[in-house]
Design a protein around this motif. Structure first.
Motif, mmCIF file in Angstrom:
data_model
loop_
_atom_site.group_PDB
_atom_site.id
_atom_site.type_symbol
_atom_site.label_atom_id
_atom_site.label_comp_id
_atom_site.label_asym_id
_atom_site.label_seq_id
_atom_site.Cartn_x
_atom_site.Cartn_y
_atom_site.Cartn_z
ATOM 1 N N VAL A 212 2.261 6.547 2.780
ATOM 2 C CA VAL A 212 2.477 5.179 2.275
ATOM 3 C C VAL A 212 3.963 4.875 2.136
ATOM 4 N N GLN B 244 -8.652 4.230 0.170
ATOM 5 C CA GLN B 244 -7.226 4.142 -0.124
ATOM 6 C C GLN B 244 -6.372 4.819 0.930
ATOM 7 N N GLN C 102 7.093 -1.093 0.472
ATOM 8 C CA GLN C 102 7.185 0.146 1.243
ATOM 9 C C GLN C 102 8.636 0.381 1.618
ATOM 10 N N THR D 243 -6.059 2.167 3.807
ATOM 11 C CA THR D 243 -5.512 0.827 3.567
ATOM 12 C C THR D 243 -4.207 0.789 2.788
ATOM 13 N N SER D 244 -3.843 1.851 2.088
ATOM 14 C CA SER D 244 -2.692 1.781 1.174
ATOM 15 C C SER D 244 -1.384 1.516 1.899
ATOM 16 N N SER D 245 -1.194 2.129 3.061
ATOM 17 C CA SER D 245 0.060 1.939 3.793
ATOM 18 C C SER D 245 0.225 0.485 4.241
ATOM 19 N N GLN D 246 -0.849 -0.102 4.766
ATOM 20 C CA GLN D 246 -0.792 -1.501 5.193
ATOM 21 C C GLN D 246 -0.566 -2.433 4.006
ATOM 22 N N LEU D 247 -1.217 -2.138 2.884
ATOM 23 C CA LEU D 247 -1.046 -2.970 1.696
ATOM 24 C C LEU D 247 0.385 -2.893 1.173
ATOM 25 N N ARG E 274 3.045 -2.282 2.915
ATOM 26 C CA ARG E 274 3.889 -3.025 3.846
ATOM 27 C C ARG E 274 3.738 -4.524 3.632
ATOM 28 N N TRP E 275 2.506 -4.984 3.441
ATOM 29 C CA TRP E 275 2.243 -6.413 3.237
ATOM 30 C C TRP E 275 2.865 -6.922 1.940
#
Length: 597
Positions: free
Chosen positions: A141, A381, A395, A384-388, A390-391
């Motif tokens: 993440v 998690q 990050q 999806t955690s890395s994309q969240l 970044r969004w």
């Protein structure tokens, strides 16, 4: 065909190794491959049936394994480290833990229709996240430093604290069944607590003094500690039923906080033992999982998972971060990340076995629900955690830090030079003296071996881009390079030569030794620095290039060049530093060095 018992034990060992290797290879939390392989050889293919294999030994084996796991976790709980925690982490492991416990317990009672006692036990078990699932997730993440610190310390501290809390809830449930009145219940609960606390403290005092005064030879210390842990567990359980886990937890905390008791070797041994026990234990427990029971719970179980993810964790974070300096975006990511780990699975399985042994109604549902929460939180998690992050914009950008293996004079000197380039630097050393000197110079330093499980949990690598091994010990450099090449790639892991090239050493043994010239060994650098040579940081550009630098500094040896994009390149005398760049070179004292530009 029924397989022989020895072969089944071999299957457990090979399955545990395969799962850990897959986790390492795919960079996943180990719990996922362990769960998958356990279910595959258990309820899917019916190769392993733990209840038939172990029979009446299953419960004591699980009990002893969990006791060792809890002891190892308690060894990391130092009071001085807890005092240094921020208010957010302190709130998470006290207020947040109680909120999570209350929400999940009520959800199990109201949604799944479980008894209040079973619901409370599930709620207590699932407050624990744990570093074994948090640390791998943080590397992927790469959240901001604040989020990383909060999640890591929450996982580390809540492991033993949550285990103690779960023990108290379990004691209350089991003693409530045996007592006729509330007074009798309180007396039995007090008896269990006193016996567990006293037994752990007495054996902790004895073992600590034995280690401190040298009553046990060094080669027997790890064996002696293991024997004392098992003795503490067994004796405490004999004096008061179910007090053994509390006793070994107290024993671990006592040793961790006793002055002049060196626990580094014990922790390292217990890490290796716990890794073996956790792997085998989880394979066995996953093989006992009733898949049919999991599916039969249907949509209520899915609703429970939604409550855990979207109600329990957000309320926990909201209460714990109230009036903190964290931004709302950081709080939102904290609301999303709270994967449950192997400790929750092991402890829940042990308590379920205990309650089943005592004929408690609905105890078999504990494992089903807890495993469902573990699977749901880890899978969701992890995906999806890395994309969240970044969004949400929380990050970290491309990592640019350097981890230096070694805190000796050479390592500290080069670390100070890299700091001048505004490169985040971390050092690591298993020598307390070097560790102390590095900390005195203001350099962030980890004490221990970087390839250990302890480092996996405590060493923050989220902003690390490159690893440079600068130890005078060739084997330490090789182990470090081998460990980190898999994580960062071969082109980002370098090691210094510790001596002249030796015949008979294979290419595999020497390929990581790529720093500087073949003559610029660790001993050569150390000698130059001891004689007064300086490591200089100089800016090269169109007006002052490499040849100009050599004219002013004849005999200077280039070490690193930092390019405009932030990349740090190790140099040797055959390489021309790119221009423009910032050059790091060692200039001998008799050479009239130029001033830093």
């Amino acid at each position: 065909m029924e397989l022989p018992v020895p072969f089944l034990l071999v299957i457990i060992a090979i399955a545990s190794l395969l799962a850990q290797w897959l986790a390492w290879r795919l960079r996943l939390p180990a719990i996922l491959p362990l769960l998958l392989i356990g279910v595959l050889i258990g309820p899917a293919l019916h190769i392993l049936q733990p209840d038939l294999l172990f029979g009446s030994l299953l419960f004591p084996l699980v009990s002893l394994a969990v006791a060792i796991i809890l002891f190892e976790g308690a060894l990391t709980l130092r009071f001085d480290e807890i005092r240094g925690l921020g208010g957010v982490v302190r709130n998470l492991v006290i207020v947040g833990m109680l909120i999570t416990f209350a929400v999940i317990s009520l959800a199990c009672w109201g949604i799944l229709g479980l008894t209040p006692q079973i619901s409370a036990l599930i709620g207590a078990v699932t407050v624990v996240t744990g570093p074994t699932v948090i640390a791998p997730l943080m590397r992927v993440v790469r959240p901001t430093a604040a989020i990383n610190q909060v999640l890591r310390w929450e996982g580390i501290v809540i492991d033993p604290v949550g285990a103690i809390f779960t023990l108290l809830v379990f004691e209350f449930i089991t003693l409530q069944e045996q007592s006729g009145t509330w007074l009798h219940l309180l007396i039995m609960l007090a008896q269990t607590l006193v016996v567990g606390l006293a037994t752990g403290a007495v054996f902790g005092l004895f073992l600590g003094n034995a280690l401190k005064r040298g009553w046990i030879p060094v080669y027997l210390q790890n064996f002696a500690v293991l024997a004392i842990v098992l003795l503490t567990f067994g004796l405490s359980n004999t004096l008061a039923d179910e007090s053994g886990l509390l006793a070994v937890t107290v024993l671990g905390i006592w040793l961790a906080n006793m002055r002049e008791v060196e626990t580094a070797d014990i922790v390292e041994f217990k890490e290796e033992l716990s890794a073996i026990l956790l792997s085998a234990l989880f394979i066995i427990l996953a093989a006992r999982l009733d898949i049919q029971a999991l599916w039969s719970m249907g949509w209520p179980l899915l609703v429970l998972l939604l409550v855990v993810q979207f109600v329990a964790r957000p309320l926990c974070i909201l209460a714990s971060t109230w009036r903190s300096a964290l931004r709302w975006r950081e709080k939102l990511l904290l609301c999303w990340i709270a994967p449950r780990g192997i400790v929750a699975a092991a402890v829940s399985s042990l308590f379920a076995l205990t309650l089943q042994k005592n004929g408690y109604d609905g105890a078999d549902q504990i494992v089903t629900v807890v495993f469902a929460i573990i699977i749901g939180t880890v899978v969701l998690q992890s995906l999806t955690s890395s994309q969240l992050a970044r969004w949400l914009g929380v990050q970290q950008r491309k990592p640019r830090g350097v981890l230096i293996v070694g805190a000796n004079t050479v390592a500290r000197t080069l670390a100070q030079a890299l700091k001048k380039l505004d490169i985040p630097v971390q050092l690591s050393d298993n020598s307390w003296e070097y560790y102390r000197l590095a900390r005195m110079e203001g350099l962030p330093t980890y004490y221990g071996n970087v390839w250990s499980e302890h480092a996996e949990n405590y060493l923050n690598l989220s902003d690390t881009r490159q690893v440079i091994a600068l130890s005078p010990n060739r084997h330490q450099n090789a182990l470090s390079a081998l460990h980190f090449r898999h994580i960062f790639g071969e082109n980002r892991v370098f090691s210094i030569r510790t001596g002249p090239a030796t015949k008979g050493r294979s290419e595999k043994e020497t390929r990581h030794e790529q720093l500087f010239d073949s003559e610029m060994t660790w001993a050569r650098l150390s000698s130059l620095i001891a004689k007064g040579a300086a490591v200089k940081v100089t800016r090269l550009n169109e007006n002052f290039g490499w040849m100009d630098y050599l004219n002013v500094n004849p005999g200077a040896t280039p070490l690193f060049a930092r390019k405009e994009d932030g990349a740090l390149i190790p140099l040797n005398s055959t390489m021309t530093p790119p221009s423009p760049c910032t050059l790091v070179a060692i200039v001998e004292s008799e050479k009239s060095p130029s001033s830093d530009r």
